[in-house]
Structure formats: C-alpha cells, structure tokens
Design a protein around this motif. Structure first.
Motif, PDB file in Angstrom:
ATOM      1  N   ALA A   1      -7.968  32.871 -24.621  1.00 14.91           N
ATOM      2  CA  ALA A   1      -7.139  33.748 -25.449  1.00 14.91           C
ATOM      3  C   ALA A   1      -5.660  33.372 -25.436  1.00 14.91           C
ATOM      4  O   ALA A   1      -4.980  33.489 -26.454  1.00 14.91           O
ATOM      5  CB  ALA A   1      -7.296  35.193 -24.984  1.00 14.91           C
ATOM      6  N   MET A   2      -5.143  32.907 -24.294  1.00 16.90           N
ATOM      7  CA  MET A   2      -3.701  32.696 -24.159  1.00 16.90           C
ATOM      8  C   MET A   2      -3.230  31.262 -24.392  1.00 16.90           C
ATOM      9  O   MET A   2      -2.044  31.044 -24.642  1.00 16.90           O
ATOM     10  CB  MET A   2      -3.247  33.145 -22.767  1.00 16.90           C
ATOM     11  CG  MET A   2      -3.456  34.620 -22.485  1.00 16.90           C
ATOM     12  SD  MET A   2      -2.351  35.686 -23.399  1.00 16.90           S
ATOM     13  CE  MET A   2      -0.846  35.486 -22.468  1.00 16.90           C
ATOM     14  N   ASP A   3      -4.123  30.288 -24.305  1.00 14.96           N
ATOM     15  CA  ASP A   3      -3.719  28.894 -24.485  1.00 14.96           C
ATOM     16  C   ASP A   3      -3.165  28.684 -25.889  1.00 14.96           C
ATOM     17  O   ASP A   3      -3.826  28.967 -26.886  1.00 14.96           O
ATOM     18  CB  ASP A   3      -4.907  27.967 -24.237  1.00 14.96           C
ATOM     19  CG  ASP A   3      -4.502  26.505 -24.184  1.00 14.96           C
ATOM     20  OD1 ASP A   3      -3.340  26.213 -23.822  1.00 14.96           O
ATOM     21  OD2 ASP A   3      -5.345  25.646 -24.501  1.00 14.96           O
TER      22      ASP A   3
ATOM     23  N   LYS B   1      -0.715  30.330 -27.249  1.00  8.46           N
ATOM     24  CA  LYS B   1      -0.060  31.538 -27.749  1.00  8.46           C
ATOM     25  C   LYS B   1       1.363  31.626 -27.208  1.00  8.46           C
ATOM     26  O   LYS B   1       1.656  31.185 -26.108  1.00  8.46           O
ATOM     27  CB  LYS B   1      -0.824  32.795 -27.316  1.00  8.46           C
ATOM     28  CG  LYS B   1      -2.253  32.850 -27.792  1.00  8.46           C
ATOM     29  CD  LYS B   1      -2.327  33.055 -29.277  1.00  8.46           C
ATOM     30  CE  LYS B   1      -3.742  33.351 -29.698  1.00  8.46           C
ATOM     31  NZ  LYS B   1      -4.367  32.385 -30.508  1.00  8.46           N
TER      32      LYS B   1
ATOM     33  N   VAL C   1      -0.556  27.426 -15.618  1.00  2.00           N
ATOM     34  CA  VAL C   1       0.110  27.923 -16.820  1.00  2.00           C
ATOM     35  C   VAL C   1       1.437  27.183 -16.978  1.00  2.00           C
ATOM     36  O   VAL C   1       2.330  27.305 -16.141  1.00  2.00           O
ATOM     37  CB  VAL C   1       0.357  29.442 -16.735  1.00  2.00           C
ATOM     38  CG1 VAL C   1       1.000  29.954 -18.012  1.00  2.00           C
ATOM     39  CG2 VAL C   1      -0.944  30.186 -16.455  1.00  2.00           C
TER      40      VAL C   1
ATOM     41  N   ALA D   1       0.971  40.245 -18.326  1.00  2.00           N
ATOM     42  CA  ALA D   1       0.408  39.592 -19.509  1.00  2.00           C
ATOM     43  C   ALA D   1      -1.051  39.188 -19.302  1.00  2.00           C
ATOM     44  O   ALA D   1      -1.863  39.268 -20.227  1.00  2.00           O
ATOM     45  CB  ALA D   1       1.244  38.363 -19.872  1.00  2.00           C
ATOM     46  N   PHE D   2      -1.400  38.772 -18.093  1.00  2.00           N
ATOM     47  CA  PHE D   2      -2.751  38.289 -17.832  1.00  2.00           C
ATOM     48  C   PHE D   2      -3.694  39.381 -17.320  1.00  2.00           C
ATOM     49  O   PHE D   2      -4.904  39.198 -17.325  1.00  2.00           O
ATOM     50  CB  PHE D   2      -2.710  37.103 -16.863  1.00  2.00           C
ATOM     51  CG  PHE D   2      -2.355  35.820 -17.531  1.00  2.00           C
ATOM     52  CD1 PHE D   2      -3.340  34.940 -17.966  1.00  2.00           C
ATOM     53  CD2 PHE D   2      -1.031  35.475 -17.754  1.00  2.00           C
ATOM     54  CE1 PHE D   2      -3.014  33.759 -18.600  1.00  2.00           C
ATOM     55  CE2 PHE D   2      -0.691  34.291 -18.391  1.00  2.00           C
ATOM     56  CZ  PHE D   2      -1.688  33.433 -18.820  1.00  2.00           C
TER      57      PHE D   2
ATOM     58  N   ILE E   1      -2.396  26.176 -21.075  1.00  2.00           N
ATOM     59  CA  ILE E   1      -3.166  26.680 -19.948  1.00  2.00           C
ATOM     60  C   ILE E   1      -4.386  25.812 -19.708  1.00  2.00           C
ATOM     61  O   ILE E   1      -5.087  25.423 -20.635  1.00  2.00           O
ATOM     62  CB  ILE E   1      -3.613  28.136 -20.200  1.00  2.00           C
ATOM     63  CG1 ILE E   1      -2.385  29.011 -20.436  1.00  2.00           C
ATOM     64  CG2 ILE E   1      -4.444  28.666 -19.039  1.00  2.00           C
ATOM     65  CD1 ILE E   1      -2.698  30.426 -20.827  1.00  2.00           C
TER      66      ILE E   1
ATOM     67  N   ALA F   1      -9.088  34.586 -20.243  1.00  2.00           N
ATOM     68  CA  ALA F   1      -7.625  34.504 -20.326  1.00  2.00           C
ATOM     69  C   ALA F   1      -7.194  33.149 -20.855  1.00  2.00           C
ATOM     70  O   ALA F   1      -6.306  33.055 -21.709  1.00  2.00           O
ATOM     71  CB  ALA F   1      -7.014  34.763 -18.952  1.00  2.00           C
ATOM     72  N   LYS F   2      -7.815  32.083 -20.365  1.00  2.00           N
ATOM     73  CA  LYS F   2      -7.480  30.734 -20.824  1.00  2.00           C
ATOM     74  C   LYS F   2      -7.739  30.591 -22.314  1.00  2.00           C
ATOM     75  O   LYS F   2      -6.880  30.125 -23.067  1.00  2.00           O
ATOM     76  CB  LYS F   2      -8.277  29.683 -20.057  1.00  2.00           C
ATOM     77  CG  LYS F   2      -7.999  28.263 -20.514  1.00  2.00           C
ATOM     78  CD  LYS F   2      -8.990  27.300 -19.884  1.00  2.00           C
ATOM     79  CE  LYS F   2      -8.819  25.895 -20.401  1.00  2.00           C
ATOM     80  NZ  LYS F   2      -8.963  25.745 -21.834  1.00  2.00           N
TER      81      LYS F   2
ATOM     82  N   PHE G   1       4.483  33.299 -25.534  1.00  3.56           N
ATOM     83  CA  PHE G   1       4.775  34.324 -24.537  1.00  3.56           C
ATOM     84  C   PHE G   1       6.257  34.243 -24.217  1.00  3.56           C
ATOM     85  O   PHE G   1       6.732  33.207 -23.750  1.00  3.56           O
ATOM     86  CB  PHE G   1       3.921  34.118 -23.283  1.00  3.56           C
ATOM     87  CG  PHE G   1       4.192  35.117 -22.196  1.00  3.56           C
ATOM     88  CD1 PHE G   1       3.957  36.460 -22.398  1.00  3.56           C
ATOM     89  CD2 PHE G   1       4.686  34.714 -20.966  1.00  3.56           C
ATOM     90  CE1 PHE G   1       4.199  37.387 -21.409  1.00  3.56           C
ATOM     91  CE2 PHE G   1       4.937  35.629 -19.960  1.00  3.56           C
ATOM     92  CZ  PHE G   1       4.698  36.975 -20.182  1.00  3.56           C
TER      93      PHE G   1
ATOM     94  N   LEU H   1       2.351  28.779 -24.545  1.00  2.00           N
ATOM     95  CA  LEU H   1       1.779  28.461 -23.240  1.00  2.00           C
ATOM     96  C   LEU H   1       0.754  27.344 -23.350  1.00  2.00           C
ATOM     97  O   LEU H   1       0.049  27.249 -24.350  1.00  2.00           O
ATOM     98  CB  LEU H   1       1.094  29.697 -22.643  1.00  2.00           C
ATOM     99  CG  LEU H   1       1.975  30.898 -22.370  1.00  2.00           C
ATOM    100  CD1 LEU H   1       1.136  32.056 -21.838  1.00  2.00           C
ATOM    101  CD2 LEU H   1       3.084  30.550 -21.395  1.00  2.00           C
TER     102      LEU H   1
END
Length: 123
Positions: free
Chosen positions: A85-87, A89, A29, A44-45, A98, A82-83, A91, A96
């Motif tokens: 959804a969060m890459d 985004k 990350v 968060a994760f 990822i 998680a990758k 934070f 981020l």
C-alpha cells in the motif's frame, strides 16, 4: 525547531547484507522527509497492523535524518500489506521506497537484486 539545509550532506557507511530478509515482518523505508520522526512514521504504518518497532537512522555528526529507517510489524501479512500500500506513495511530501529489510552480515558481500530491463542483452 525545524532546521532546513540547502543540501543534504552525504555520509557513506559500509553495510554488508545477504540477500535473505532479516524478517518477513521488517520493512526498510527510504525517501523519508527530514520532518519525519518515529512517532509520525509509526502513526502512518499503524493503519496496517501492530507496529512493534520504528527506527529512523540519523547522521552522527549533524543529528539530521539520513532519509531512511525501519518499521517492524508483529505479523508478516501486516508488513506485506503496508509495503504493497505505501510503496511509491507520498508521505510528508516525498515518495516512499519500501522493501523488506535485509539481514546484516559482517563477512558477506553486498548482494543487491537487479531488475532486468527490456534493454538488457544478457540472452
């Protein structure tokens, strides 16, 4: 107490990696805010599954975050979710980046996959 620096110091370290993921359930990350700590990153994760380990890398001299870390999940599908959804985004005010973590190897060269762009003329 939160310290703010006008300009991040650069610390270069040499890490050798192979192109193989160290684990399909460990994420790299990048783009972490200096305000992020292990607890906030885990929180968060955790929405995506069972987080087994969180490590943020710190500068040895200043003690300040280097802006990246690792999040490990108990299952591959949780890490993938998680990758996805969060890459990209935001934070804590920063986007981020990822990817799956790469395996460390002291005797191998760094292998970084390249994405080709439409301007490449390798044909």
């Amino acid at each position: 107490m939160l310290l703010r620096f006008s300009r991040p110091s650069l610390l270069y370290s040499r890490t050798f990696c192979t192109g193989n993921p160290s684990s399909d359930s460990k994420l790299f990350v990048a783009g972490l805010s200096w305000a992020v700590d292990e607890r906030s990153l885990k929180d968060a994760f955790s929405f995506f599954g069972d987080v087994t380990e969180v490590r943020i890398m710190y500068d040895k001299n200043s003690g300040r975050s280097r802006g990246f870390g690792f999040v490990s999940f108990s299952r591959t599908d949780e890490a993938r979710s998680a990758k996805d959804a969060m890459d990209g985004k935001a934070f804590m005010g920063r986007p981020l980046k990822i990817s799956f973590a790469l395996e460390k190897s002291r005797d191998a060269p760094v292998v970084v996959p390249r994405l080709s762009t439409s301007g490449d003329s390798n044909s």
